[in-house]
Write a protein that holds these residues in place. Structure first.
Motif, PDB file in Angstrom:
ATOM      1  N   GLN A  90       0.877  -1.078  -0.015  1.00 21.63           N
ATOM      2  CA  GLN A  90       0.022   0.146   0.038  1.00 21.63           C
ATOM      3  C   GLN A  90       0.868   1.449  -0.027  1.00 21.63           C
ATOM      4  O   GLN A  90       2.012   1.408   0.692  1.00 21.63           O
ATOM      5  CB  GLN A  90      -0.891   0.146   1.340  1.00 21.63           C
ATOM      6  CG  GLN A  90      -2.156   1.146   1.172  1.00 21.63           C
ATOM      7  CD  GLN A  90      -2.884   0.985   2.344  1.00 21.63           C
ATOM      8  OE1 GLN A  90      -3.362  -0.177   2.916  1.00 21.63           O
ATOM      9  NE2 GLN A  90      -3.500   1.883   2.650  1.00 21.63           N
ATOM     10  N   VAL A  91       0.434   2.311  -0.799  1.00 21.78           N
ATOM     11  CA  VAL A  91       1.157   3.509  -0.854  1.00 21.78           C
ATOM     12  C   VAL A  91       0.414   4.535   0.275  1.00 21.78           C
ATOM     13  O   VAL A  91      -0.687   4.759   0.057  1.00 21.78           O
ATOM     14  CB  VAL A  91       1.000   4.194  -2.180  1.00 21.78           C
ATOM     15  CG1 VAL A  91       1.647   5.554  -2.106  1.00 21.78           C
ATOM     16  CG2 VAL A  91       1.814   3.083  -3.162  1.00 21.78           C
ATOM     17  N   VAL A  92       1.220   4.725   1.219  1.00 23.95           N
ATOM     18  CA  VAL A  92       0.573   5.832   2.354  1.00 23.95           C
ATOM     19  C   VAL A  92       1.276   7.224   2.093  1.00 23.95           C
ATOM     20  O   VAL A  92       2.448   7.517   2.272  1.00 23.95           O
ATOM     21  CB  VAL A  92       1.049   5.082   3.657  1.00 23.95           C
ATOM     22  CG1 VAL A  92       0.515   6.151   4.683  1.00 23.95           C
ATOM     23  CG2 VAL A  92       0.580   3.815   3.742  1.00 23.95           C
ATOM     24  N   VAL A 141       7.867  17.695   2.305  1.00 23.73           N
ATOM     25  CA  VAL A 141       6.556  17.622   3.114  1.00 23.73           C
ATOM     26  C   VAL A 141       5.488  16.613   2.949  1.00 23.73           C
ATOM     27  O   VAL A 141       4.472  16.449   3.573  1.00 23.73           O
ATOM     28  CB  VAL A 141       6.170  19.083   3.545  1.00 23.73           C
ATOM     29  CG1 VAL A 141       7.232  19.880   4.368  1.00 23.73           C
ATOM     30  CG2 VAL A 141       5.862  19.816   2.267  1.00 23.73           C
ATOM     31  N   ASP A 142       5.325  16.544   1.481  1.00 21.02           N
ATOM     32  CA  ASP A 142       4.301  15.832   0.901  1.00 21.02           C
ATOM     33  C   ASP A 142       5.148  14.532   0.302  1.00 21.02           C
ATOM     34  O   ASP A 142       5.744  14.842  -0.898  1.00 21.02           O
ATOM     35  CB  ASP A 142       3.569  16.598  -0.198  1.00 21.02           C
ATOM     36  CG  ASP A 142       2.476  17.181   0.447  1.00 21.02           C
ATOM     37  OD1 ASP A 142       1.654  16.592   1.018  1.00 21.02           O
ATOM     38  OD2 ASP A 142       2.397  18.466   0.052  1.00 21.02           O
ATOM     39  N   PHE A 143       4.740  13.446   0.791  1.00 19.82           N
ATOM     40  CA  PHE A 143       5.432  12.192   0.220  1.00 19.82           C
ATOM     41  C   PHE A 143       4.842  10.972   0.544  1.00 19.82           C
ATOM     42  O   PHE A 143       3.827  11.028   1.079  1.00 19.82           O
ATOM     43  CB  PHE A 143       6.855  12.317   1.001  1.00 19.82           C
ATOM     44  CG  PHE A 143       7.041  11.984   2.188  1.00 19.82           C
ATOM     45  CD1 PHE A 143       6.977  10.804   2.655  1.00 19.82           C
ATOM     46  CD2 PHE A 143       7.210  13.322   2.993  1.00 19.82           C
ATOM     47  CE1 PHE A 143       7.133  10.653   4.333  1.00 19.82           C
ATOM     48  CE2 PHE A 143       7.190  13.000   4.502  1.00 19.82           C
ATOM     49  CZ  PHE A 143       7.151  11.756   5.257  1.00 19.82           C
ATOM     50  N   ASN A 144       5.102  10.028  -0.076  1.00 21.91           N
ATOM     51  CA  ASN A 144       4.555   8.555  -0.275  1.00 21.91           C
ATOM     52  C   ASN A 144       5.726   7.666   0.330  1.00 21.91           C
ATOM     53  O   ASN A 144       6.603   7.644   0.137  1.00 21.91           O
ATOM     54  CB  ASN A 144       4.134   8.165  -1.486  1.00 21.91           C
ATOM     55  CG  ASN A 144       3.094   8.918  -1.955  1.00 21.91           C
ATOM     56  OD1 ASN A 144       2.082   9.286  -1.156  1.00 21.91           O
ATOM     57  ND2 ASN A 144       2.952   8.990  -3.457  1.00 21.91           N
ATOM     58  N   VAL A 145       5.143   6.726   1.333  1.00 22.79           N
ATOM     59  CA  VAL A 145       6.018   5.526   1.551  1.00 22.79           C
ATOM     60  C   VAL A 145       5.180   4.363   1.142  1.00 22.79           C
ATOM     61  O   VAL A 145       3.938   4.442   1.145  1.00 22.79           O
ATOM     62  CB  VAL A 145       6.443   5.644   3.050  1.00 22.79           C
ATOM     63  CG1 VAL A 145       7.365   6.727   3.546  1.00 22.79           C
ATOM     64  CG2 VAL A 145       5.172   5.347   3.836  1.00 22.79           C
TER      65      VAL A 145
HETATM   66  C1  LIG Z   1       1.776   9.850  -3.930  1.00 21.96           C
HETATM   67  O1  LIG Z   1       1.023   8.629  -4.653  1.00 21.96           O
HETATM   68  C2  LIG Z   1      -0.116   9.050  -5.244  1.00 21.96           C
HETATM   69  C3  LIG Z   1      -0.862   7.790  -5.922  1.00 21.96           C
HETATM   70  O2  LIG Z   1       0.065   6.770  -5.558  1.00 21.96           O
HETATM   71  C4  LIG Z   1       0.194   9.941  -6.392  1.00 21.96           C
HETATM   72  O3  LIG Z   1      -1.127  10.383  -7.015  1.00 21.96           O
HETATM   73  C5  LIG Z   1       0.795  11.168  -5.682  1.00 21.96           C
HETATM   74  O4  LIG Z   1       1.121  12.081  -6.724  1.00 21.96           O
HETATM   75  C6  LIG Z   1       2.226  10.649  -5.018  1.00 21.96           C
HETATM   76  N1  LIG Z   1       2.421  11.781  -4.189  1.00 21.96           N
HETATM   77  C7  LIG Z   1       3.915  12.131  -4.367  1.00 21.96           C
HETATM   78  C8  LIG Z   1       4.311  13.365  -3.418  1.00 21.96           C
HETATM   79  O5  LIG Z   1       4.619  11.505  -4.936  1.00 21.96           O
END
Ligand SMILES: *[C@@H]1O[C@H](CO)[C@@H](O)[C@H](O)[C@H]1NC(C)=O
Ligand SMILES: *[C@@H]1O[C@H](CO)[C@@H](O)[C@H](O)[C@H]1NC(C)=O
Length: 185
Positions: A90-92, A141-145
């Motif tokens: 899962q992408v959080v 500050v905006d990221f995914n793990v």
């Molecule tokens: C995080 O993942 C979502 C969908 O998986 C994507 O739309 C979004 O752009 C991503 N955010 C960043 C900061 O990479």
């Protein structure tokens, strides 16, 4: 007068940086935290949820019996309703409120075993410069793990693991941290 106010603001910004996780819902304070960390440390942490841990630990007295460097000393017992349920892969999305930047520093997000305060596996994300200096804005500050597929039973119920965001601001030697309790279904 304005000049004086500006100087005061600049000095404040120089001495302390500030940042706190807003998304996902992080672990927070409560009565167990106060009783384990002691009122002086708990009050200092509460007075500034985005503030450095060192400032709170400086207030420690004989009532300090927690580890403020693990999730700011916030306790699972105060947060049992807040564990996030994830699946492997899962992408959080995360959002960190950067109240006051102080460079240089570096940061990471890791899965932490809450019993041992050790990272499980390698960090999910690391920044060699945080806050970053990417023009137009990077992903500080905006990221995914992504939840690893290798956690097995290590994080199968709430209270065993947290996603820990950790920022070390090296110039002022201050630590900023937050934890997101989670389990993997
Ligand atoms: C995080 O993942 C979502 C969908 O998986 C994507 O739309 C979004 O752009 C991503 N955010 C960043 C900061 O990479
Ligand atoms: C995350 O960063 C902190 C501060 O630089 C460092 O002490 C810690 O070892 C790092 N965690 C991991 C798992 O690399």
């Amino acid at each position: 007068m304005l000049a004086k106010a500006l100087i005061t603001l600049t000095l404040a910004a120089l001495s302390t940086a500030h940042a706190v996780i807003k998304t996902p819902t992080p672990r927070t304070a409560g009565p167990t935290h106060t009783s384990l960390c002691g009122s002086p440390v708990a009050s200092k942490l509460a007075s500034d949820p985005a503030g450095p841990i060192e400032s709170a630990v400086a207030k420690a007295d004989a009532s300090y019996k927690c580890d403020a460097y693990l999730c700011r000393g916030y306790q699972w017992g105060d947060n049992t309703g807040r564990a996030q349920s994830y699946v492997a892969g899962q992408v959080v999305p995360f959002y960190v409120d950067l109240v006051a930047a102080h460079k240089p520093g570096w940061a990471n997000v890791s899965v932490i075993d809450l019993q041992t305060n050790k990272a499980v596996g390698t960090p999910l994300k690391t920044w060699s410069v945080w806050p970053d200096d990417v023009s137009g804005g990077g992903d500080d500050v905006d990221f995914n793990v992504t939840i690893p597929g290798t956690l097995g039973s290590a994080c199968n119920v709430g209270g065993k693991c947290a996603l820990q965001w950790y920022w070390w601001s090296s110039s002022n030697k201050q630590t900023y941290e937050g934890c997101v309790d989670f389990y993997v279904k």
